[in-house]
Design a protein around this motif. Structure first.
Motif, PDB file in Angstrom:
ATOM      1  N   TYR A  57      41.616  23.422  34.216  1.00 45.37           N
ATOM      2  CA  TYR A  57      41.642  22.397  34.491  1.00 45.37           C
ATOM      3  C   TYR A  57      43.254  21.561  33.047  1.00 45.37           C
ATOM      4  N   LYS A  58      44.594  22.381  33.386  1.00 47.95           N
ATOM      5  CA  LYS A  58      44.516  21.685  32.630  1.00 47.95           C
ATOM      6  C   LYS A  58      44.625  20.474  31.278  1.00 47.95           C
ATOM      7  N   TYR A  59      44.350  19.226  31.864  1.00 44.23           N
ATOM      8  CA  TYR A  59      43.198  18.048  31.116  1.00 44.23           C
ATOM      9  C   TYR A  59      42.383  18.557  29.977  1.00 44.23           C
ATOM     10  N   LYS A  60      41.414  19.193  30.845  1.00 46.83           N
ATOM     11  CA  LYS A  60      40.347  19.703  29.751  1.00 46.83           C
ATOM     12  C   LYS A  60      41.122  20.886  28.773  1.00 46.83           C
ATOM     13  N   GLY A  61      41.516  21.522  29.251  1.00 44.76           N
ATOM     14  CA  GLY A  61      41.727  22.938  28.609  1.00 44.76           C
ATOM     15  C   GLY A  61      41.178  23.882  28.614  1.00 44.76           C
ATOM     16  N   GLU A  62      42.106  24.602  28.033  1.00 41.94           N
ATOM     17  CA  GLU A  62      41.100  26.191  28.021  1.00 41.94           C
ATOM     18  C   GLU A  62      39.959  26.575  27.244  1.00 41.94           C
ATOM     19  N   GLU A  63      39.151  25.248  25.723  1.00 42.40           N
ATOM     20  CA  GLU A  63      38.052  26.087  25.611  1.00 42.40           C
ATOM     21  C   GLU A  63      37.323  24.801  26.257  1.00 42.40           C
ATOM     22  N   ASP A  64      37.707  24.603  27.924  1.00 41.51           N
ATOM     23  CA  ASP A  64      36.469  23.953  29.306  1.00 41.51           C
ATOM     24  C   ASP A  64      36.818  24.863  30.228  1.00 41.51           C
ATOM     25  N   PRO A  65      36.557  26.159  30.098  1.00 40.32           N
ATOM     26  CA  PRO A  65      37.446  26.564  31.557  1.00 40.32           C
ATOM     27  C   PRO A  65      36.021  25.958  32.764  1.00 40.32           C
ATOM     28  N   TYR A  66      36.436  26.690  33.663  1.00 45.89           N
ATOM     29  CA  TYR A  66      35.894  26.484  34.809  1.00 45.89           C
ATOM     30  C   TYR A  66      35.753  27.641  35.871  1.00 45.89           C
ATOM     31  N   ASN A  67      36.002  28.663  35.231  1.00 51.15           N
ATOM     32  CA  ASN A  67      36.047  30.332  35.692  1.00 51.15           C
ATOM     33  C   ASN A  67      36.370  31.101  35.121  1.00 51.15           C
ATOM     34  N   ILE A  68      35.486  32.336  34.896  1.00 51.62           N
ATOM     35  CA  ILE A  68      36.071  33.662  33.822  1.00 51.62           C
ATOM     36  C   ILE A  68      35.674  34.596  35.053  1.00 51.62           C
ATOM     37  N   ILE A  69      36.039  34.897  35.242  1.00 51.83           N
ATOM     38  CA  ILE A  69      35.746  36.300  35.833  1.00 51.83           C
ATOM     39  C   ILE A  69      36.168  38.101  35.166  1.00 51.83           C
ATOM     40  N   ARG A  70      35.324  39.245  35.260  1.00 55.53           N
ATOM     41  CA  ARG A  70      35.707  40.084  34.704  1.00 55.53           C
ATOM     42  C   ARG A  70      35.990  40.940  35.752  1.00 55.53           C
ATOM     43  N   TYR A  71      37.026  42.091  35.416  1.00 60.25           N
ATOM     44  CA  TYR A  71      37.530  42.766  36.943  1.00 60.25           C
ATOM     45  C   TYR A  71      37.508  43.751  36.227  1.00 60.25           C
ATOM     46  N   ASP A  72      36.715  45.264  37.334  1.00 62.35           N
ATOM     47  CA  ASP A  72      36.052  46.435  36.275  1.00 62.35           C
ATOM     48  C   ASP A  72      37.166  47.581  37.608  1.00 62.35           C
ATOM     49  N   LEU A  73      38.278  48.090  37.390  1.00 65.86           N
ATOM     50  CA  LEU A  73      39.352  48.340  38.221  1.00 65.86           C
ATOM     51  C   LEU A  73      38.970  50.031  38.720  1.00 65.86           C
ATOM     52  N   GLU A  74      39.019  50.142  39.913  1.00 71.25           N
ATOM     53  CA  GLU A  74      38.725  51.840  40.429  1.00 71.25           C
ATOM     54  C   GLU A  74      40.051  52.368  41.094  1.00 71.25           C
ATOM     55  N   GLU A  75      40.763  53.145  40.822  1.00 71.72           N
ATOM     56  CA  GLU A  75      42.197  53.461  41.347  1.00 71.72           C
ATOM     57  C   GLU A  75      41.330  54.024  42.879  1.00 71.72           C
ATOM     58  N   MET A  76      41.693  53.681  43.936  1.00 71.86           N
ATOM     59  CA  MET A  76      41.502  54.449  45.221  1.00 71.86           C
ATOM     60  C   MET A  76      41.994  55.445  45.884  1.00 71.86           C
ATOM     61  N   ASP A  77      43.665  54.486  45.487  1.00 73.26           N
ATOM     62  CA  ASP A  77      44.690  55.550  45.482  1.00 73.26           C
ATOM     63  C   ASP A  77      45.825  55.111  45.885  1.00 73.26           C
ATOM     64  N   GLU A  78      47.222  55.775  45.379  1.00 73.63           N
ATOM     65  CA  GLU A  78      47.940  54.693  45.139  1.00 73.63           C
ATOM     66  C   GLU A  78      48.583  53.755  44.801  1.00 73.63           C
ATOM     67  N   ASN A  79      48.291  53.256  46.616  1.00 78.56           N
ATOM     68  CA  ASN A  79      48.014  51.208  46.073  1.00 78.56           C
ATOM     69  C   ASN A  79      46.907  51.018  46.500  1.00 78.56           C
ATOM     70  N   ILE A  80      45.645  51.434  46.824  1.00 80.80           N
ATOM     71  CA  ILE A  80      44.084  50.574  46.637  1.00 80.80           C
ATOM     72  C   ILE A  80      44.120  50.725  45.313  1.00 80.80           C
ATOM     73  N   ILE A  81      43.087  49.894  44.704  1.00 75.84           N
ATOM     74  CA  ILE A  81      42.658  49.607  43.880  1.00 75.84           C
ATOM     75  C   ILE A  81      41.223  48.327  44.876  1.00 75.84           C
ATOM     76  N   PHE A  82      40.025  48.931  43.835  1.00 74.56           N
ATOM     77  CA  PHE A  82      38.970  48.549  44.157  1.00 74.56           C
ATOM     78  C   PHE A  82      38.267  47.819  42.913  1.00 74.56           C
ATOM     79  N   SER A  83      38.062  46.289  43.153  1.00 75.00           N
ATOM     80  CA  SER A  83      37.421  45.833  42.209  1.00 75.00           C
ATOM     81  C   SER A  83      36.155  45.346  42.118  1.00 75.00           C
ATOM     82  N   LYS A  84      35.122  45.786  41.006  1.00 74.14           N
ATOM     83  CA  LYS A  84      33.205  45.736  40.914  1.00 74.14           C
ATOM     84  C   LYS A  84      33.884  43.531  40.112  1.00 74.14           C
TER      85      LYS A  84
END
Length: 157
Positions: free
Chosen positions: A50-77
């Protein structure tokens, strides 16, 4: 890195804010910032606050691990860095204008059923995210889908 993942990363990484939407109706739409960074050739991190809380206090941090399935599809854990736990995987598909991300099957996190879809095109990032308590069906976070998407605009391009 494959051409598909390069295109995906190029369109996705950056900083976004839903300022216009939030200012149009502040009681309905909180102002949120989102920073998406490339961690490695096949890994990104999405951090939201939230902008009023600032980046030091995030409510969500997600890491995406990407794997190409074909030229138009990517799967992410996905992995939630705030709770140190696996999250639900996404399938991303390019439709010629947008990368669209949908959960890969049913998503249950603890006692919450999550529904989420994301789309981005390099300038805009749009998301609908809602969680319901499995036992009661009561909404526990997010916006009701009938209210529309969060509409983010890229700040750094």
């Amino acid at each position: 890195m494959t051409a598909t993942i390069v295109k995906f990363m190029d369109l996705l990484t950056g900083r976004y804010r839903n300022a216009r939407q939030a200012m149009s109706n502040p009681s309905r739409w909180p102002q949120i910032d989102l920073r998406i960074t490339m961690l490695s050739e096949r890994q990104i991190e999405a951090k939201s606050w939230y902008k009023y809380k600032g980046e030091e206090d995030p409510y969500n941090i997600i890491r995406y691990d990407l794997e190409e399935m074909d030229e138009n599809i990517i799967f992410s854990k996905t992995y939630n860095l705030l709770t140190n736990s696996d999250s639900c995987p996404f399938v991303w598909a390019w439709d010629g204008q947008w990368w669209r991300g949908d959960l890969d099957g049913e998503c249950i996190q603890g006692s919450t059923k999550i529904e989420s879809n994301i789309r981005f095109n390099g300038l805009e990032y749009r998301v609908q995210d809602v969680g319901h308590d499995i036992k009661t069906g009561r909404q526990v976070y997010g916006k009701d889908p009938s209210e529309g998407e969060f509409l983010f605009t890229r700040l750094d391009k």
